[in-house]
Motif scaffolding. Structure first.
Motif, mmCIF file in Angstrom:
data_model
loop_
_atom_site.group_PDB
_atom_site.id
_atom_site.type_symbol
_atom_site.label_atom_id
_atom_site.label_comp_id
_atom_site.label_asym_id
_atom_site.label_seq_id
_atom_site.Cartn_x
_atom_site.Cartn_y
_atom_site.Cartn_z
ATOM 1 N N UNK A 139 0.773 -1.130 -0.276
ATOM 2 C CA UNK A 139 0.264 -0.205 0.132
ATOM 3 C C UNK A 139 0.814 1.036 -0.168
ATOM 4 N N UNK A 140 2.057 0.867 1.033
ATOM 5 C CA UNK A 140 2.991 2.163 0.972
ATOM 6 C C UNK A 140 3.920 2.522 -0.228
ATOM 7 N N UNK A 141 3.860 1.537 -1.359
ATOM 8 C CA UNK A 141 4.428 2.059 -2.257
ATOM 9 C C UNK A 141 3.089 1.945 -3.610
ATOM 10 N N UNK A 142 2.244 1.492 -3.342
ATOM 11 C CA UNK A 142 0.847 1.908 -4.248
ATOM 12 C C UNK A 142 0.674 3.194 -4.270
ATOM 13 N N UNK A 143 0.708 4.148 -3.069
ATOM 14 C CA UNK A 143 -0.369 5.099 -2.758
ATOM 15 C C UNK A 143 0.943 6.575 -2.331
ATOM 16 N N UNK A 144 2.179 5.645 -2.168
ATOM 17 C CA UNK A 144 2.933 6.853 -2.419
ATOM 18 C C UNK A 144 3.209 7.569 -0.604
ATOM 19 N N UNK A 145 2.552 6.923 -0.091
ATOM 20 C CA UNK A 145 2.928 6.265 1.575
ATOM 21 C C UNK A 145 4.250 6.286 1.875
ATOM 22 N N UNK A 197 13.742 6.674 1.586
ATOM 23 C CA UNK A 197 12.265 6.756 1.942
ATOM 24 C C UNK A 197 11.904 8.061 1.329
ATOM 25 N N UNK A 198 11.785 8.247 -0.058
ATOM 26 C CA UNK A 198 11.746 9.709 -0.131
ATOM 27 C C UNK A 198 10.175 10.652 -0.565
ATOM 28 N N UNK A 199 9.448 9.325 -0.256
ATOM 29 C CA UNK A 199 8.058 10.280 0.014
ATOM 30 C C UNK A 199 7.547 11.399 1.128
ATOM 31 N N UNK A 200 7.231 11.974 0.728
ATOM 32 C CA UNK A 200 7.139 13.217 2.288
ATOM 33 C C UNK A 200 5.674 12.909 3.150
ATOM 34 N N UNK A 201 5.045 12.302 2.743
ATOM 35 C CA UNK A 201 3.671 11.747 3.603
ATOM 36 C C UNK A 201 2.879 10.600 4.115
#
Length: 159
Positions: free
Chosen positions: A59-65, A155-159
């Motif tokens: 889910x993290x990978x799919x949503x950018x979390x 872990x590049x995504x910011x949210x």
């Protein structure tokens, strides 16, 4: 002599996340309390089985979390095959997920458990502490090593 280990970057802990996979309610209580004392600026994501944890990472990978920067895995969930299955899946899920260091913590000091865990890509294998003071010491050491000493993958995504 300049000791660079004492230089703490405030950004290293900001928005950090640890994924904890533990099926024992008693151990989860100890872990949560020890994490709160040692990792005040880190969000702990708690899962009780390997399937839910894999789903969370997908889910993290799919949503950018934002992905966790460290995974703490109880090997016996309730069987060691559950923990090993998680290790195999996480290392093959995605290159970015596969880079996340996994620390196995288990009641077992069986040499086969240790060797097989390292063969499957764990960064460290630790035998679980026996009491709350030892758990707190363990998490303080964990913080000093994984947050203040080594560099973790971005872990590049910011949210």
């Amino acid at each position: 002599m300049n000791d660079s280990r004492n230089k703490k970057s405030p950004n290293r802990l900001r928005k950090a996340r640890i994924l904890v996979i533990e099926d024992s309610a008693d151990h989860l209580l100890l872990i949560k309390n020890a994490l709160q004392q040692s990792f005040t600026d880190v969000e702990a994501v708690i899962m009780t089985d390997e399937h839910t944890a894999i789903h969370y990472l997908e889910e993290c990978m799919q949503t950018g979390l934002r992905l966790p920067q460290l995974i703490l895995l109880d090997l016996y969930l309730p069987e060691r095959e559950n923990g090993w299955a998680f290790l195999t899946k996480v290392k093959n899920l995605n290159p970015e997920v596969g880079q996340i260091p996994v620390v196995v913590f288990s009641n077992s000091c069986n040499s086969e458990d240790i060797a097989e865990s390292y063969d499957r890509g764990v960064a460290s294998y630790v035998v679980k502490p026996m009491n709350f003071t030892e758990w707190t010491d363990y998490f303080q050491t964990l913080k000093e090593y994984w947050w203040e000493t080594v560099l973790l993958p971005n872990t590049h995504s910011m949210y």
